[in-house]
Design a protein around this motif. Structure first.
Motif, mmCIF file in Angstrom:
data_model
loop_
_atom_site.group_PDB
_atom_site.id
_atom_site.type_symbol
_atom_site.label_atom_id
_atom_site.label_comp_id
_atom_site.label_asym_id
_atom_site.label_seq_id
_atom_site.Cartn_x
_atom_site.Cartn_y
_atom_site.Cartn_z
ATOM 1 N N UNK A 61 51.109 49.473 62.395
ATOM 2 C CA UNK A 61 50.455 48.179 62.638
ATOM 3 C C UNK A 61 51.217 47.023 62.007
ATOM 4 N N UNK A 62 51.968 47.327 60.945
ATOM 5 C CA UNK A 62 52.662 46.264 60.225
ATOM 6 C C UNK A 62 53.960 45.831 60.905
ATOM 7 N N UNK A 63 54.380 46.599 61.900
ATOM 8 C CA UNK A 63 55.642 46.264 62.582
ATOM 9 C C UNK A 63 55.499 44.978 63.370
ATOM 10 N N UNK A 64 56.415 44.059 63.118
ATOM 11 C CA UNK A 64 56.362 42.771 63.812
ATOM 12 C C UNK A 64 57.137 42.836 65.117
ATOM 13 N N UNK A 65 56.635 42.092 66.072
ATOM 14 C CA UNK A 65 57.346 42.006 67.342
ATOM 15 C C UNK A 65 58.700 41.339 67.060
ATOM 16 N N UNK A 66 59.728 41.891 67.596
ATOM 17 C CA UNK A 66 61.043 41.311 67.344
ATOM 18 C C UNK A 66 61.651 41.784 66.033
ATOM 19 N N UNK A 67 61.105 42.846 65.474
ATOM 20 C CA UNK A 67 61.685 43.449 64.277
ATOM 21 C C UNK A 67 61.064 42.944 62.995
ATOM 22 N N UNK A 68 61.259 43.720 61.947
ATOM 23 C CA UNK A 68 60.708 43.324 60.654
ATOM 24 C C UNK A 68 59.304 43.868 60.452
ATOM 25 N N UNK A 69 58.822 43.633 59.253
ATOM 26 C CA UNK A 69 57.531 44.192 58.874
ATOM 27 C C UNK A 69 56.663 43.090 58.293
ATOM 28 N N UNK A 70 55.389 43.161 58.585
ATOM 29 C CA UNK A 70 54.444 42.188 58.036
ATOM 30 C C UNK A 70 54.327 42.395 56.531
ATOM 31 N N UNK A 71 54.642 41.352 55.781
ATOM 32 C CA UNK A 71 54.518 41.420 54.324
ATOM 33 C C UNK A 71 53.510 40.365 53.880
ATOM 34 N N UNK A 72 52.761 40.716 52.867
ATOM 35 C CA UNK A 72 51.810 39.750 52.324
ATOM 36 C C UNK A 72 52.352 39.222 51.010
ATOM 37 N N UNK A 73 52.484 37.934 50.934
ATOM 38 C CA UNK A 73 53.037 37.318 49.731
ATOM 39 C C UNK A 73 52.149 37.610 48.527
ATOM 40 N N UNK A 74 50.863 37.427 48.700
ATOM 41 C CA UNK A 74 49.876 37.756 47.669
ATOM 42 C C UNK A 74 48.591 38.201 48.361
ATOM 43 N N UNK A 75 47.873 39.075 47.678
ATOM 44 C CA UNK A 75 46.530 39.420 48.147
ATOM 45 C C UNK A 75 45.562 39.057 47.027
ATOM 46 N N UNK A 76 44.656 38.154 47.321
ATOM 47 C CA UNK A 76 43.706 37.694 46.310
ATOM 48 C C UNK A 76 42.351 38.356 46.529
ATOM 49 N N UNK A 77 41.702 38.739 45.435
ATOM 50 C CA UNK A 77 40.317 39.200 45.592
ATOM 51 C C UNK A 77 39.431 37.997 45.889
ATOM 52 N N UNK A 78 38.626 38.085 46.923
ATOM 53 C CA UNK A 78 37.787 36.947 47.294
ATOM 54 C C UNK A 78 36.443 37.435 47.805
ATOM 55 N N UNK A 79 35.404 37.038 47.114
ATOM 56 C CA UNK A 79 34.056 37.232 47.635
ATOM 57 C C UNK A 79 33.462 35.854 47.866
ATOM 58 N N UNK A 80 33.452 35.443 49.108
ATOM 59 C CA UNK A 80 33.080 34.068 49.461
ATOM 60 C C UNK A 80 31.581 33.809 49.335
ATOM 61 N N UNK A 81 30.856 34.789 48.816
ATOM 62 C CA UNK A 81 29.439 34.547 48.549
ATOM 63 C C UNK A 81 29.265 33.670 47.311
ATOM 64 N N UNK A 82 30.347 33.541 46.537
ATOM 65 C CA UNK A 82 30.217 32.827 45.266
ATOM 66 C C UNK A 82 31.190 31.670 45.165
ATOM 67 N N UNK A 83 30.637 30.487 44.934
ATOM 68 C CA UNK A 83 31.482 29.311 44.761
ATOM 69 C C UNK A 83 32.294 29.430 43.477
ATOM 70 N N UNK A 84 31.609 29.819 42.413
ATOM 71 C CA UNK A 84 32.289 30.003 41.127
ATOM 72 C C UNK A 84 31.874 31.357 40.571
ATOM 73 N N UNK A 85 32.625 31.813 39.591
ATOM 74 C CA UNK A 85 32.331 33.116 38.992
ATOM 75 C C UNK A 85 30.927 33.128 38.374
ATOM 76 N N UNK A 86 30.516 31.971 37.855
ATOM 77 C CA UNK A 86 29.196 31.871 37.232
ATOM 78 C C UNK A 86 28.068 32.100 38.251
#
Lengths: 178, 154
Positions: A61-86
């Motif tokens: 699935x990570x193979x890109x059309x035209x060669x190469x591989x999909x890379x993720x620069x960063x993966x952040x943990x995100x739970x959008x149920x919370x505006x702030x950690x508090x």
């Protein structure tokens, strides 16, 4: 020839935890157009996703059309149920799948992006999160807490620069497979 | 929760206006139709929705996630620099209403005009080199003629 060119742009795609959703397909298409991709992933699904990536289980699935591989620069943990950690209740913050992830709130993610990439970290924001807490119910049976669009509009600020608006209406995380 | 999707479409238009005026940011939504992602399986009847859409939508065939990806890439690109407040790509979904742009134009000159003009306008938006796009993806049903679970009693 007319060409979709996103070279030099950084896209933040919220809502990717495997190779099966729209978010993944969007991340891939944007990468094929030359964009750099960062992801926001629901903390409980993050370990599984990283495993898939590290063990090469979604190489195809990570193979890109035209060669190469999909890379993720960063993966952040995100739970959008919370505006702030508090805003996250103690049982979430102490949950073993959240505990080691740092600040997984919207603000936390925005701050992390600024820390990593400077004051205007992203050019493109994709909201591809899914499911509210009462997603199975018809509207007539939905409680106030389950009304995604009333009290729970969420805003992503600062870190997303101009792109500071994110309706996380239905963003309550990815529910485990049936 | 088709009402949530309807609200999202309305928000797309409102946010496009507000974020456009304030920040020069474009806001678009992709309303692609039902897709059997891991998240979608939570609703419990996604397979029936897919089948329903395959049978009844304007393009009665399977949706390909690649098409959604390509749409997003286009919307985020400079090629779509004048597109904002757009509510969807309607190959698979069943809503028969018009898109955000058309509606907005028709509304010009109505009572909302005054409010619209009262929002500060960002300078130097044209020719900005940053993309600044927000795309919200709607996977499941949306407003209008879309199936909800009432169509699929379990």
């Amino acid at each position: 020839m007319l060409k979709i060119d996103l070279t030099g742009k950084r896209a933040f795609v919220a809502g990717v935890a495997d190779d099966g959703g729209f978010g993944f397909a969007i991340a891939k298409a944007m990468a094929e157009a030359g964009a750099t991709i960062c992801l926001g992933t629901w903390p409980p699904a993050m370990g599984i996703f990283q495993n898939l990536l590290e063990r090469g289980k979604i190489e195809e699935s990570l193979k890109l059309e035209g060669g190469g591989k999909l890379e993720f620069e960063r993966i952040y943990p995100l739970d959008a149920a919370y505006d702030t950690l508090a805003d996250a209740p103690a049982e979430i913050r102490e949950n073993k799948r959240y505990k080691e992830r740092g600040d997984f709130s919207i603000q936390g993610t925005a701050d992390a992006l600024v820390k990593d990439f400077g004051p205007t970290p992203i050019d493109i924001l994709v909201h591809s999160l899914a499911n509210g807490p009462e997603v199975k119910k018809p509207l007539i049976e939905t409680s106030r807490a389950g009304l995604p669009h009333r009290g729970e509009r969420q805003r992503v600020q600062h870190g997303f620069h101009g792109a500071d608006l994110c309706t996380a209406h239905e963003a309550r995380g990815i529910v485990p497979r049936r | 929760m088709s009402s949530a999707k309807a609200a999202l479409e309305a928000d797309t238009r409102t946010l496009a206006y507000e974020a456009g005026r304030r920040h020069g940011v474009r806001i678009n939504a992709i309303s692609a139709g039902p897709w059997a992602s891991r998240a979608a399986s939570a609703i419990g009847f996604i397979d029936m929705m897919i089948e329903y859409c395959k049978t009844n939508s304007p393009l009665p065939r399977e949706l390909d996630a690649k098409e959604v990806g390509a749409t997003a890439a286009f919307l985020a690109s400079p090629l779509a620099g004048a597109i904002t407040g757009y509510g969807g790509v309607r190959g698979q979904r069943l809503s028969l209403d018009g898109d955000g742009g058309g509606r907005r134009r028709r509304k010009q000159g109505s009572g909302s005009e005054k409010h619209r003009n009262s929002l500060p306008r960002r300078r130097g938006t044209r020719g900005s080199t940053r993309t600044n796009v927000v795309i919200s993806v709607v996977g499941l049903s949306t407003s209008g003629h879309t199936p909800s679970q009432h169509h699929f009693p379990r």
